[in-house]
Design a protein around this motif. Structure first.
Motif, PDB file in Angstrom:
ATOM      1  N   LEU A  94       0.847  -1.183   0.000  1.00 55.84           N
ATOM      2  CA  LEU A  94       0.000   0.000   0.000  1.00 55.84           C
ATOM      3  C   LEU A  94       0.885   1.236   0.000  1.00 55.84           C
ATOM      4  O   LEU A  94       1.953   1.229   0.609  1.00 55.84           O
ATOM      5  CB  LEU A  94      -0.894   0.022   1.249  1.00 55.84           C
ATOM      6  CG  LEU A  94      -1.870  -1.143   1.434  1.00 55.84           C
ATOM      7  CD1 LEU A  94      -2.547  -1.047   2.794  1.00 55.84           C
ATOM      8  CD2 LEU A  94      -2.910  -1.158   0.330  1.00 55.84           C
ATOM      9  N   ASP A  95       0.426   2.292  -0.677  1.00 58.90           N
ATOM     10  CA  ASP A  95       1.207   3.524  -0.612  1.00 58.90           C
ATOM     11  C   ASP A  95       1.022   4.153   0.771  1.00 58.90           C
ATOM     12  O   ASP A  95       0.220   3.695   1.589  1.00 58.90           O
ATOM     13  CB  ASP A  95       0.830   4.494  -1.734  1.00 58.90           C
ATOM     14  CG  ASP A  95      -0.617   4.968  -1.659  1.00 58.90           C
ATOM     15  OD1 ASP A  95      -1.151   5.103  -0.543  1.00 58.90           O
ATOM     16  OD2 ASP A  95      -1.213   5.217  -2.722  1.00 58.90           O
ATOM     17  N   LYS A  96       1.769   5.220   1.033  1.00 59.25           N
ATOM     18  CA  LYS A  96       1.775   5.791   2.381  1.00 59.25           C
ATOM     19  C   LYS A  96       0.416   6.346   2.782  1.00 59.25           C
ATOM     20  O   LYS A  96       0.046   6.304   3.969  1.00 59.25           O
ATOM     21  CB  LYS A  96       2.843   6.877   2.486  1.00 59.25           C
ATOM     22  CG  LYS A  96       2.717   7.998   1.458  1.00 59.25           C
ATOM     23  CD  LYS A  96       3.935   8.893   1.492  1.00 59.25           C
ATOM     24  CE  LYS A  96       3.859   9.988   0.432  1.00 59.25           C
ATOM     25  NZ  LYS A  96       5.096  10.817   0.409  1.00 59.25           N
ATOM     26  N   TYR A  97      -0.348   6.830   1.825  1.00 62.51           N
ATOM     27  CA  TYR A  97      -1.665   7.372   2.146  1.00 62.51           C
ATOM     28  C   TYR A  97      -2.630   6.247   2.531  1.00 62.51           C
ATOM     29  O   TYR A  97      -3.329   6.320   3.545  1.00 62.51           O
ATOM     30  CB  TYR A  97      -2.229   8.158   0.959  1.00 62.51           C
ATOM     31  CG  TYR A  97      -1.382   9.337   0.555  1.00 62.51           C
ATOM     32  CD1 TYR A  97      -1.478  10.555   1.223  1.00 62.51           C
ATOM     33  CD2 TYR A  97      -0.469   9.229  -0.501  1.00 62.51           C
ATOM     34  CE1 TYR A  97      -0.698  11.643   0.848  1.00 62.51           C
ATOM     35  CE2 TYR A  97       0.321  10.309  -0.880  1.00 62.51           C
ATOM     36  CZ  TYR A  97       0.198  11.507  -0.198  1.00 62.51           C
ATOM     37  OH  TYR A  97       0.972  12.566  -0.561  1.00 62.51           O
ATOM     38  N   LYS A  98      -2.671   5.209   1.699  1.00 60.19           N
ATOM     39  CA  LYS A  98      -3.587   4.105   1.961  1.00 60.19           C
ATOM     40  C   LYS A  98      -3.217   3.356   3.233  1.00 60.19           C
ATOM     41  O   LYS A  98      -4.100   2.931   3.984  1.00 60.19           O
ATOM     42  CB  LYS A  98      -3.608   3.148   0.767  1.00 60.19           C
ATOM     43  CG  LYS A  98      -4.248   3.744  -0.483  1.00 60.19           C
ATOM     44  CD  LYS A  98      -4.187   2.768  -1.648  1.00 60.19           C
ATOM     45  CE  LYS A  98      -4.797   3.388  -2.899  1.00 60.19           C
ATOM     46  NZ  LYS A  98      -4.701   2.472  -4.062  1.00 60.19           N
ATOM     47  N   SER A  99      -1.919   3.185   3.473  1.00 59.01           N
ATOM     48  CA  SER A  99      -1.514   2.464   4.677  1.00 59.01           C
ATOM     49  C   SER A  99      -1.901   3.241   5.929  1.00 59.01           C
ATOM     50  O   SER A  99      -2.346   2.653   6.923  1.00 59.01           O
ATOM     51  CB  SER A  99      -0.007   2.190   4.666  1.00 59.01           C
ATOM     52  OG  SER A  99       0.736   3.387   4.691  1.00 59.01           O
ATOM     53  N   PHE A 100      -1.788   4.569   5.880  1.00 59.26           N
ATOM     54  CA  PHE A 100      -2.165   5.349   7.061  1.00 59.26           C
ATOM     55  C   PHE A 100      -3.677   5.350   7.253  1.00 59.26           C
ATOM     56  O   PHE A 100      -4.154   5.240   8.388  1.00 59.26           O
ATOM     57  CB  PHE A 100      -1.658   6.791   6.953  1.00 59.26           C
ATOM     58  CG  PHE A 100      -1.922   7.589   8.207  1.00 59.26           C
ATOM     59  CD1 PHE A 100      -1.142   7.399   9.330  1.00 59.26           C
ATOM     60  CD2 PHE A 100      -2.979   8.481   8.272  1.00 59.26           C
ATOM     61  CE1 PHE A 100      -1.404   8.090  10.506  1.00 59.26           C
ATOM     62  CE2 PHE A 100      -3.251   9.181   9.435  1.00 59.26           C
ATOM     63  CZ  PHE A 100      -2.450   8.989  10.562  1.00 59.26           C
ATOM     64  N   VAL A 101      -4.436   5.480   6.174  1.00 55.67           N
ATOM     65  CA  VAL A 101      -5.902   5.428   6.282  1.00 55.67           C
ATOM     66  C   VAL A 101      -6.337   4.075   6.840  1.00 55.67           C
ATOM     67  O   VAL A 101      -7.250   3.994   7.673  1.00 55.67           O
ATOM     68  CB  VAL A 101      -6.560   5.707   4.919  1.00 55.67           C
ATOM     69  CG1 VAL A 101      -8.044   5.351   4.951  1.00 55.67           C
ATOM     70  CG2 VAL A 101      -6.389   7.174   4.529  1.00 55.67           C
ATOM     71  N   LEU A 102      -5.692   3.006   6.390  1.00 51.59           N
ATOM     72  CA  LEU A 102      -6.001   1.671   6.898  1.00 51.59           C
ATOM     73  C   LEU A 102      -5.798   1.615   8.409  1.00 51.59           C
ATOM     74  O   LEU A 102      -6.663   1.145   9.156  1.00 51.59           O
ATOM     75  CB  LEU A 102      -5.121   0.624   6.205  1.00 51.59           C
ATOM     76  CG  LEU A 102      -5.177  -0.795   6.783  1.00 51.59           C
ATOM     77  CD1 LEU A 102      -6.567  -1.388   6.591  1.00 51.59           C
ATOM     78  CD2 LEU A 102      -4.120  -1.683   6.130  1.00 51.59           C
ATOM     79  N   VAL A 103      -4.639   2.110   8.862  1.00 47.32           N
ATOM     80  CA  VAL A 103      -4.322   2.060  10.290  1.00 47.32           C
ATOM     81  C   VAL A 103      -5.286   2.927  11.095  1.00 47.32           C
ATOM     82  O   VAL A 103      -5.848   2.477  12.099  1.00 47.32           O
ATOM     83  CB  VAL A 103      -2.867   2.508  10.541  1.00 47.32           C
ATOM     84  CG1 VAL A 103      -2.615   2.735  12.031  1.00 47.32           C
ATOM     85  CG2 VAL A 103      -1.898   1.463  10.014  1.00 47.32           C
ATOM     86  N   LEU A 104      -5.482   4.170  10.665  1.00 45.40           N
ATOM     87  CA  LEU A 104      -6.345   5.062  11.442  1.00 45.40           C
ATOM     88  C   LEU A 104      -7.792   4.585  11.432  1.00 45.40           C
ATOM     89  O   LEU A 104      -8.521   4.762  12.415  1.00 45.40           O
ATOM     90  CB  LEU A 104      -6.248   6.492  10.909  1.00 45.40           C
ATOM     91  CG  LEU A 104      -6.864   7.578  11.804  1.00 45.40           C
ATOM     92  CD1 LEU A 104      -6.211   7.567  13.191  1.00 45.40           C
ATOM     93  CD2 LEU A 104      -6.719   8.953  11.173  1.00 45.40           C
ATOM     94  N   SER A 105      -8.220   3.948  10.353  1.00 45.62           N
ATOM     95  CA  SER A 105      -9.582   3.398  10.293  1.00 45.62           C
ATOM     96  C   SER A 105      -9.747   2.261  11.300  1.00 45.62           C
ATOM     97  O   SER A 105     -10.740   2.204  12.037  1.00 45.62           O
ATOM     98  CB  SER A 105      -9.898   2.894   8.885  1.00 45.62           C
ATOM     99  OG  SER A 105      -9.860   3.932   7.944  1.00 45.62           O
ATOM    100  N   LEU A 106      -8.776   1.345  11.322  1.00 45.81           N
ATOM    101  CA  LEU A 106      -8.841   0.226  12.277  1.00 45.81           C
ATOM    102  C   LEU A 106      -8.721   0.727  13.715  1.00 45.81           C
ATOM    103  O   LEU A 106      -9.408   0.236  14.612  1.00 45.81           O
ATOM    104  CB  LEU A 106      -7.731  -0.783  11.974  1.00 45.81           C
ATOM    105  CG  LEU A 106      -7.870  -1.559  10.665  1.00 45.81           C
ATOM    106  CD1 LEU A 106      -6.632  -2.398  10.407  1.00 45.81           C
ATOM    107  CD2 LEU A 106      -9.115  -2.441  10.694  1.00 45.81           C
ATOM    108  N   TYR A 107      -7.852   1.711  13.906  1.00 39.99           N
ATOM    109  CA  TYR A 107      -7.642   2.276  15.239  1.00 39.99           C
ATOM    110  C   TYR A 107      -8.901   2.996  15.713  1.00 39.99           C
ATOM    111  O   TYR A 107      -9.365   2.793  16.841  1.00 39.99           O
ATOM    112  CB  TYR A 107      -6.455   3.237  15.180  1.00 39.99           C
ATOM    113  CG  TYR A 107      -5.965   3.723  16.525  1.00 39.99           C
ATOM    114  CD1 TYR A 107      -5.176   2.908  17.335  1.00 39.99           C
ATOM    115  CD2 TYR A 107      -6.266   5.008  16.970  1.00 39.99           C
ATOM    116  CE1 TYR A 107      -4.710   3.351  18.558  1.00 39.99           C
ATOM    117  CE2 TYR A 107      -5.793   5.462  18.193  1.00 39.99           C
ATOM    118  CZ  TYR A 107      -5.021   4.636  18.980  1.00 39.99           C
ATOM    119  OH  TYR A 107      -4.559   5.086  20.185  1.00 39.99           O
ATOM    120  N   SER A 108      -9.469   3.828  14.855  1.00 37.55           N
ATOM    121  CA  SER A 108     -10.686   4.548  15.229  1.00 37.55           C
ATOM    122  C   SER A 108     -11.849   3.584  15.414  1.00 37.55           C
ATOM    123  O   SER A 108     -12.704   3.779  16.288  1.00 37.55           O
ATOM    124  CB  SER A 108     -11.034   5.608  14.185  1.00 37.55           C
ATOM    125  OG  SER A 108     -11.298   5.028  12.914  1.00 37.55           O
ATOM    126  N   GLY A 109     -11.878   2.530  14.602  1.00 38.97           N
ATOM    127  CA  GLY A 109     -12.942   1.541  14.734  1.00 38.97           C
ATOM    128  C   GLY A 109     -12.976   0.899  16.108  1.00 38.97           C
ATOM    129  O   GLY A 109     -14.057   0.684  16.677  1.00 38.97           O
TER     130      GLY A 109
END
Length: 220
Positions: free
Chosen positions: A87-102
């Motif tokens: 994943l590029d840096k944008y998608k990888s961060f969105v993935l992490v923050l989405s799981l974290y916020s979830g």
């Protein structure tokens, strides 16, 4: 030893800071929307009697809430490619923050679900609604109204967490500030202006959430 404040370098690059702030907000909005969907699904699992749903939901919330988000960011960006998921840096961060916020929103939503009287479910069944219709038309709207105060704090906290994207060179607000700082050596001025932008944005988010809360608040 004196120090004279000089904001010239910061003002010259102020558009770069605003661009970083816009990206921070974009990352936060996308991640929170995805995280809210995850959190709502997990919250229903946490309040169910089905162990096949309950146990994985508990494991997910426990693991994510006990890991530093920076560790998750670095793992997603550097370790996942070694496992075949690039994943590029944008998608990888969105993935992490989405799981974290979830994970955090799941606990917020769970508390809201537990505050709903069970009689509403029974009333819905009595008039012929399905379980899904009851959750989507009755339980979820009431729950969201109940959790608005807690939801506001969580959203502000998650917005501030976007600063960790700087660790993988995502050009959000903190990254922009670091770049200006390195190029201009105006440490105090750069971080004063950056801090002011964070505070102002968090204040606006809080004000917006209070407005939503007043509009949707249940009558007492």
């Amino acid at each position: 030893m004196g120090y004279t404040l000089n904001f010239a370098a910061v003002w010259r690059n102020f558009d770069f800071l605003l661009s970083g702030l816009a990206l921070s907000l974009g990352l936060a909005v996308i991640s929170i929307l995805i995280g809210a969907a995850i959190g709502l699904f997990v919250a229903f699992a946490l309040t169910s009697r089905n162990r096949f749903a309950l146990v994985p939901a508990r494991v997910y919330v426990t693991v994510i809430r006990n890991l530093p988000i920076l560790v998750l960011v670095l793992f997603a960006f550097f370790a996942l490619p070694q496992m075949g998921l690039r994943l590029d840096k944008y998608k990888s961060f969105v993935l992490v923050l989405s799981l974290y916020s979830g994970a955090y929103l799941a606990e917020v939503f769970r508390a809201g679900l537990l505050s709903i009287p069970k009689g509403l479910t029974e009333a819905g069944l009595a008039i012929g609604l399905t379980g899904m219709q009851i959750r989507s038309s009755i339980i979820a709207p009431l729950m969201l109204r109940n959790v608005l105060p807690s939801l506001s704090s969580t959203i502000i906290s998650l917005f501030k967490d976007t600063s960790l994207a700087a660790a993988i060179a995502v050009p959000e607000l903190t990254f922009a500030a670091r770049k200006i700082n390195v190029e201009s050596f105006r440490v105090i001025e750069t971080w004063m202006v950056t801090s002011a932008l964070y505070v102002a944005t968090c204040f606006l988010i809080a004000a917006l959430m209070r407005l939503v809360e007043r509009r949707l608040a249940l009558p007492r």
